[in-house]
Design an enzyme around this catalytic site. Structure first.
Site, PDB file in Angstrom:
ATOM      1  N   ASP A   1       0.862  -1.184   0.000  1.00  0.00           N
ATOM      2  CA  ASP A   1       0.000   0.000   0.000  1.00  0.00           C
ATOM      3  C   ASP A   1       0.901   1.239   0.000  1.00  0.00           C
ATOM      4  OD1 ASP A   1      -2.099   1.783   0.306  1.00  0.00           O
ATOM      5  OD2 ASP A   1      -2.469   1.297   2.409  1.00  0.00           O
TER       6      ASP A   1
ATOM      7  N   PHE B   1     -10.325  -0.408   0.297  1.00  0.00           N
ATOM      8  CA  PHE B   1      -9.768  -1.236   1.368  1.00  0.00           C
ATOM      9  C   PHE B   1     -10.193  -2.681   1.133  1.00  0.00           C
ATOM     10  CE2 PHE B   1      -8.654  -2.835   5.524  1.00  0.00           C
ATOM     11  CZ  PHE B   1      -7.429  -2.202   5.685  1.00  0.00           C
TER      12      PHE B   1
HETATM   13  P1  IMP Z   1       1.972  -0.399   3.747  1.00  0.00           P
HETATM   14  O1  IMP Z   1       3.097  -0.343   4.741  1.00  0.00           O
HETATM   15  O2  IMP Z   1       1.135   0.856   3.793  1.00  0.00           O
HETATM   16  O3  IMP Z   1       2.422  -0.727   2.358  1.00  0.00           O
HETATM   17  O4  IMP Z   1       0.968  -1.540   4.196  1.00  0.00           O
HETATM   18  C1  IMP Z   1       1.351  -2.506   5.074  1.00  0.00           C
HETATM   19  C2  IMP Z   1       0.231  -3.389   5.543  1.00  0.00           C
HETATM   20  O5  IMP Z   1      -0.998  -2.690   5.641  1.00  0.00           O
HETATM   21  C3  IMP Z   1      -0.070  -4.534   4.621  1.00  0.00           C
HETATM   22  O6  IMP Z   1       0.824  -5.590   4.821  1.00  0.00           O
HETATM   23  C4  IMP Z   1      -1.452  -4.898   5.087  1.00  0.00           C
HETATM   24  O7  IMP Z   1      -1.385  -5.731   6.209  1.00  0.00           O
HETATM   25  C5  IMP Z   1      -2.053  -3.568   5.463  1.00  0.00           C
HETATM   26  N1  IMP Z   1      -2.936  -3.064   4.391  1.00  0.00           N
HETATM   27  C6  IMP Z   1      -2.698  -2.100   3.485  1.00  0.00           C
HETATM   28  N2  IMP Z   1      -3.733  -1.927   2.643  1.00  0.00           N
HETATM   29  C7  IMP Z   1      -4.659  -2.843   3.048  1.00  0.00           C
HETATM   30  C8  IMP Z   1      -5.964  -3.200   2.560  1.00  0.00           C
HETATM   31  O8  IMP Z   1      -6.519  -2.660   1.585  1.00  0.00           O
HETATM   32  N3  IMP Z   1      -6.598  -4.194   3.245  1.00  0.00           N
HETATM   33  C9  IMP Z   1      -6.053  -4.839   4.311  1.00  0.00           C
HETATM   34  N4  IMP Z   1      -4.842  -4.555   4.790  1.00  0.00           N
HETATM   35  C10 IMP Z   1      -4.155  -3.564   4.159  1.00  0.00           C
END
Ligand code: IMP
Ligand code: MG
Length: 177
Positions: free
Chosen positions: A103, A152
């Protein structure tokens, strides 16, 4: 108490399983004759990792890490904390991080630096989902299942407040506060 409204299925179990087999085939080709350590990131990557491994035919070892960058909310806090570290050394080994979704990229960016410091032979990332609209750091997964829009996602391991991880398909959720 928040309520959740699930949308229609975005990717079916069959689509995800087919994609896992395609990606495993690429990994088998890319690492032919080598041993690969697959590091699953708990807990979201568990189903994806299991499905992927079923079609991996190079020598494989598995390990898990648990990191948290989220509180209970649907936006990243930007702070990454290691809740469970590796059980085995990855020094000199080919490593693939298996993650549920990229994300903001903050988690993987941190993990990549952390694992590179352990001197693996190589390090790549395999993510079930990519959400480019959320990106706040420059990081890309080397193997991506599907790209999703700015929604999400839940299901196939992904949760909202620990719910819906067990769904065998991918869908999106609206949180009604
Ligand atoms: P990031 O560090 O923002 O790239 O995201 C890290 C974590 O956020 C991912 O490993 C997921 O566990 C959680 N995450 C991000 N986007 C979503 C989503 O759309 N649904 C569920 N979990 C998410
Ligand atoms: Mg996660």
């Amino acid at each position: 108490m928040a309520e959740y409204a699930l949308s229609d299925t975005i990717y079916t179990q069959e689509q995800i399983e087919n994609r896992a087999a395609e990606i495993a085939k690429r990994i088998n080709e890319d690492y032919a004759g080598e041993t690969v350590v697959f590091i699953g990131i708990l807990r979201g990557a568990v189903m994806w990792m299991a499905q992927l491994l079923k079609s991996i035919d190079v020598d494989a070892e598995i390990d898990f890490m648990d990191v948290s960058s989220y509180g209970a909310a649907t936006k990243s806090s930007g702070i990454v904390r290691i809740e469970k570290d590796l059980s085995y050394s990855i020094e000199g080994k080919h490593v693939i991080i298996v993650e549920d979704i990229v994300d903001s990229g903050v988690t993987l960016n941190y993990l990549k630096e952390y694992l590179l410091a352990m001197n693996p032979e190589s390090l790549r990332i395999c993510a079930l989902l990519d959400k480019p609209s959320g990106r706040r750091t420059e990081i890309e997964a080397d193997y991506v299942g599907f790209t999703v829009g700015p929604v999400f996602i839940v299901g196939y391991g992904l949760d909202v407040n620990q719910k819906y991880r067990q769904l065998p398909y991918i869908t999106s959720v609206d949180v009604i506060e």
